[in-house]
Design a protein around this motif. Sequence first.
Motif, PDB file in Angstrom:
ATOM      1  N   VAL A  58       0.854  -1.135  -0.109  1.00 44.32           N
ATOM      2  CA  VAL A  58       0.143  -0.212  -0.196  1.00 44.32           C
ATOM      3  C   VAL A  58       0.878   1.099   0.105  1.00 44.32           C
ATOM      4  O   VAL A  58       0.655   1.986  -0.868  1.00 44.32           O
ATOM      5  CB  VAL A  58      -0.948  -0.034   1.170  1.00 44.32           C
ATOM      6  CG1 VAL A  58      -1.681   1.290   1.125  1.00 44.32           C
ATOM      7  CG2 VAL A  58      -1.965  -0.927   0.981  1.00 44.32           C
ATOM      8  N   SER A  59       1.990   1.300   0.786  1.00 45.24           N
ATOM      9  CA  SER A  59       2.998   2.466   0.807  1.00 45.24           C
ATOM     10  C   SER A  59       4.462   1.779   0.545  1.00 45.24           C
ATOM     11  O   SER A  59       4.690   0.961   1.645  1.00 45.24           O
ATOM     12  CB  SER A  59       2.773   3.370   1.956  1.00 45.24           C
ATOM     13  OG  SER A  59       2.776   2.380   3.255  1.00 45.24           O
ATOM     14  N   SER A  60       5.401   2.131  -0.480  1.00 43.94           N
ATOM     15  CA  SER A  60       6.514   1.641  -0.421  1.00 43.94           C
ATOM     16  C   SER A  60       7.432   1.966   0.805  1.00 43.94           C
ATOM     17  O   SER A  60       8.181   1.427   1.109  1.00 43.94           O
ATOM     18  CB  SER A  60       6.991   1.981  -1.728  1.00 43.94           C
ATOM     19  OG  SER A  60       6.275   2.038  -2.759  1.00 43.94           O
ATOM     20  N   LEU A  61       7.273   3.189   1.290  1.00 41.91           N
ATOM     21  CA  LEU A  61       8.063   3.712   2.304  1.00 41.91           C
ATOM     22  C   LEU A  61       7.302   4.782   2.994  1.00 41.91           C
ATOM     23  O   LEU A  61       6.388   5.523   2.729  1.00 41.91           O
ATOM     24  CB  LEU A  61       9.435   4.306   1.794  1.00 41.91           C
ATOM     25  CG  LEU A  61       9.115   5.571   1.245  1.00 41.91           C
ATOM     26  CD1 LEU A  61      10.760   6.256   1.330  1.00 41.91           C
ATOM     27  CD2 LEU A  61       8.920   5.686  -0.155  1.00 41.91           C
ATOM     28  N   PRO A  86       8.184   0.878   9.926  1.00 41.75           N
ATOM     29  CA  PRO A  86       7.046  -0.092   9.750  1.00 41.75           C
ATOM     30  C   PRO A  86       7.357  -1.624   9.649  1.00 41.75           C
ATOM     31  O   PRO A  86       8.497  -1.837   9.120  1.00 41.75           O
ATOM     32  CB  PRO A  86       6.328   0.546   9.006  1.00 41.75           C
ATOM     33  CG  PRO A  86       6.580   1.862   8.492  1.00 41.75           C
ATOM     34  CD  PRO A  86       7.907   1.837   8.853  1.00 41.75           C
ATOM     35  N   ALA A  87       6.467  -2.655  10.055  1.00 39.62           N
ATOM     36  CA  ALA A  87       6.997  -3.988   9.941  1.00 39.62           C
ATOM     37  C   ALA A  87       6.904  -4.436   8.345  1.00 39.62           C
ATOM     38  O   ALA A  87       6.171  -3.914   7.789  1.00 39.62           O
ATOM     39  CB  ALA A  87       5.792  -4.880  10.455  1.00 39.62           C
ATOM     40  N   ARG A  88       8.081  -4.981   8.118  1.00 39.32           N
ATOM     41  CA  ARG A  88       8.219  -5.430   6.891  1.00 39.32           C
ATOM     42  C   ARG A  88       8.662  -4.459   5.726  1.00 39.32           C
ATOM     43  O   ARG A  88       8.786  -4.713   4.717  1.00 39.32           O
ATOM     44  CB  ARG A  88       7.109  -6.278   6.125  1.00 39.32           C
ATOM     45  CG  ARG A  88       6.736  -7.670   6.995  1.00 39.32           C
ATOM     46  CD  ARG A  88       5.653  -8.530   6.452  1.00 39.32           C
ATOM     47  NE  ARG A  88       5.218  -9.530   7.247  1.00 39.32           N
ATOM     48  CZ  ARG A  88       4.267  -9.533   8.021  1.00 39.32           C
ATOM     49  NH1 ARG A  88       3.294  -8.560   7.772  1.00 39.32           N
ATOM     50  NH2 ARG A  88       3.866 -10.404   8.800  1.00 39.32           N
ATOM     51  N   HIS A  89       8.975  -3.081   6.281  1.00 37.34           N
ATOM     52  CA  HIS A  89       9.472  -2.207   5.286  1.00 37.34           C
ATOM     53  C   HIS A  89      10.984  -2.270   5.247  1.00 37.34           C
ATOM     54  O   HIS A  89      11.742  -2.386   6.331  1.00 37.34           O
ATOM     55  CB  HIS A  89       8.769  -1.030   5.803  1.00 37.34           C
ATOM     56  CG  HIS A  89       7.787  -0.715   5.138  1.00 37.34           C
ATOM     57  ND1 HIS A  89       7.080   0.348   4.301  1.00 37.34           N
ATOM     58  CD2 HIS A  89       6.171  -1.266   5.459  1.00 37.34           C
ATOM     59  CE1 HIS A  89       6.085   0.611   3.826  1.00 37.34           C
ATOM     60  NE2 HIS A  89       5.433  -0.426   4.537  1.00 37.34           N
ATOM     61  N   PRO A  90      11.442  -1.967   3.968  1.00 38.39           N
ATOM     62  CA  PRO A  90      12.924  -1.916   4.226  1.00 38.39           C
ATOM     63  C   PRO A  90      13.524  -0.351   4.615  1.00 38.39           C
ATOM     64  O   PRO A  90      14.700  -0.554   4.658  1.00 38.39           O
ATOM     65  CB  PRO A  90      13.328  -2.326   2.737  1.00 38.39           C
ATOM     66  CG  PRO A  90      12.335  -1.688   1.962  1.00 38.39           C
ATOM     67  CD  PRO A  90      10.792  -1.883   2.806  1.00 38.39           C
ATOM     68  N   LEU A  91      12.490   0.552   4.276  1.00 39.98           N
ATOM     69  CA  LEU A  91      13.159   1.917   4.470  1.00 39.98           C
ATOM     70  C   LEU A  91      12.167   2.855   4.972  1.00 39.98           C
ATOM     71  O   LEU A  91      11.038   2.829   4.527  1.00 39.98           O
ATOM     72  CB  LEU A  91      13.649   2.551   3.062  1.00 39.98           C
ATOM     73  CG  LEU A  91      14.325   3.764   2.818  1.00 39.98           C
ATOM     74  CD1 LEU A  91      15.517   3.748   3.674  1.00 39.98           C
ATOM     75  CD2 LEU A  91      14.265   4.405   1.413  1.00 39.98           C
ATOM     76  N   ALA A  92      12.437   3.938   5.694  1.00 42.18           N
ATOM     77  CA  ALA A  92      11.843   4.989   5.923  1.00 42.18           C
ATOM     78  C   ALA A  92      12.584   6.326   6.028  1.00 42.18           C
ATOM     79  O   ALA A  92      13.691   6.109   6.077  1.00 42.18           O
ATOM     80  CB  ALA A  92      11.101   4.825   7.431  1.00 42.18           C
ATOM     81  N   VAL A  93      12.001   7.385   5.980  1.00 39.82           N
ATOM     82  CA  VAL A  93      12.597   8.538   5.883  1.00 39.82           C
ATOM     83  C   VAL A  93      12.220   9.767   6.765  1.00 39.82           C
ATOM     84  O   VAL A  93      10.763   9.752   6.598  1.00 39.82           O
ATOM     85  CB  VAL A  93      12.719   9.112   4.123  1.00 39.82           C
ATOM     86  CG1 VAL A  93      13.328  10.630   4.200  1.00 39.82           C
ATOM     87  CG2 VAL A  93      13.179   7.929   3.566  1.00 39.82           C
ATOM     88  N   ALA A  94      13.021  10.352   7.444  1.00 45.03           N
ATOM     89  CA  ALA A  94      12.504  11.343   8.257  1.00 45.03           C
ATOM     90  C   ALA A  94      13.046  12.673   7.819  1.00 45.03           C
ATOM     91  O   ALA A  94      14.269  12.821   7.437  1.00 45.03           O
ATOM     92  CB  ALA A  94      12.652  11.199   9.748  1.00 45.03           C
ATOM     93  N   VAL A  95      12.537  13.763   7.601  1.00 39.58           N
ATOM     94  CA  VAL A  95      12.885  15.285   7.232  1.00 39.58           C
ATOM     95  C   VAL A  95      12.665  16.122   8.336  1.00 39.58           C
ATOM     96  O   VAL A  95      11.605  16.194   9.199  1.00 39.58           O
ATOM     97  CB  VAL A  95      12.272  15.686   6.131  1.00 39.58           C
ATOM     98  CG1 VAL A  95      12.871  17.022   5.552  1.00 39.58           C
ATOM     99  CG2 VAL A  95      12.455  14.581   4.973  1.00 39.58           C
TER     100      VAL A  95
END
Length: 437
Positions: A351-354, A383-392
Amino acid sequence: MPESPVPEPPGPESPAAAGPRPGRGDFWARAWAAYERRYPADPLVMAQAFLFAGLPPSRAELREMVRLAARLMPALAPAEAETTAVLDRHVFETQAERGSGERGLRAVLGRLAVAPLPDTGADLWLVTGYAPGAFALVPRVRHGLLDGVGGSAVTALIVRALAGSGHGPGPEPAPLAGAGPRTASGWGVCRAALLLADIAVGVPPAARLAVVRDRAPDEPLLHRWAFLRTALLRPVMSAFDAGPSDVVLACLAGALGARDGGGRVPRTVTALVPVTLRADAHGPEDGNRFVGARVRLPVGEPDPVRRLAAVAARMRTVRRVAARPETELLLRWCPDAVAAWTLRRGLRPRVSSLLATHVPGPPGGLRVPGRRVDHVVPLTFLPARHPLAVAVMDYGGEICVAFTARAGFGGLDGLPRRLEEAVRELCAAAVPGDGGR
């Protein structure tokens, strides 16, 4: 010297210790609590790493910071928060490998990202050893208690109180938008419902950036970051009526499209972007006040200007809908089961890639006598099973873009460099003659 292990925060001293208390029983607090029960191996820890120059604070100073946080944000308050013994259960110190620089600091932050929180859901860490004359303060909080914007507000209030320029949390927050039926309209409720439905249904589906295995119990997360000069991006933001997160998302699309290794990049990369519902920086006790939106990242678009135009147009629409009073009214009406299902669906990799979140830095700046804040690094959960998250985060004349990843996501080491290259490319194309200087 080897890195000091990150100690595990001790449990409560008595059954009377306070547990997490969601602010006002809001939509996201209920949803986050259900998500934690569903995925206990993926902690919802939000943090900010304040990188200081100067002598590290004493343990007494650290206790005072926690005590002030407990006064300013009752939901974070441990029982009997005025006592030294209780405060010490929320204050921790650890050392990185001596002289290891950013590499050692990143290693410690990766372990803090998955370390247990106290029962109150918040604590404060002092990290030393990675560079002479430098230290990091890392306040952590469970996402169900506070969002990033509220966390920045609490930090600013604590620093003001420590400096003697203020002792209270400021004006009372305004009532929640949409609290009365006179502010609602049928069309506004429909627009808000469509925004939430897009998160939950996820049509068209998002592409997965990578398939990663479940995280082992003791496996740390990986962190990388890049710093961008705000002055460099200001002409671009002005020309396109765009915010810092719009520019970063457009450049992130370019960075992902130029992945190291020459692997194929999917064309349906979609970011889940939280948009704040707060009118200002006051009211951190409101817990979580935001709505999420899916934003397609134009990774296949070679023109950096068209990438930014597409992202900025989508974000303007999202912010316009989020600003309507009906959006928060609908969230308050939402049953617990629907709240939990919507969040769980929205954070699925298809549903959302990242996750890509923007948090303004502490309002008013941080002025700590005898010490200098060089940088602020935002650290979001993965998030669970996600490879990447980004914070700005934009603070002090610079924008920090921080990447959180799980082992198995290829190309993480080169992502900050590729982002910086995409920024220079955008500045050169959008502001002719500037050259990305």
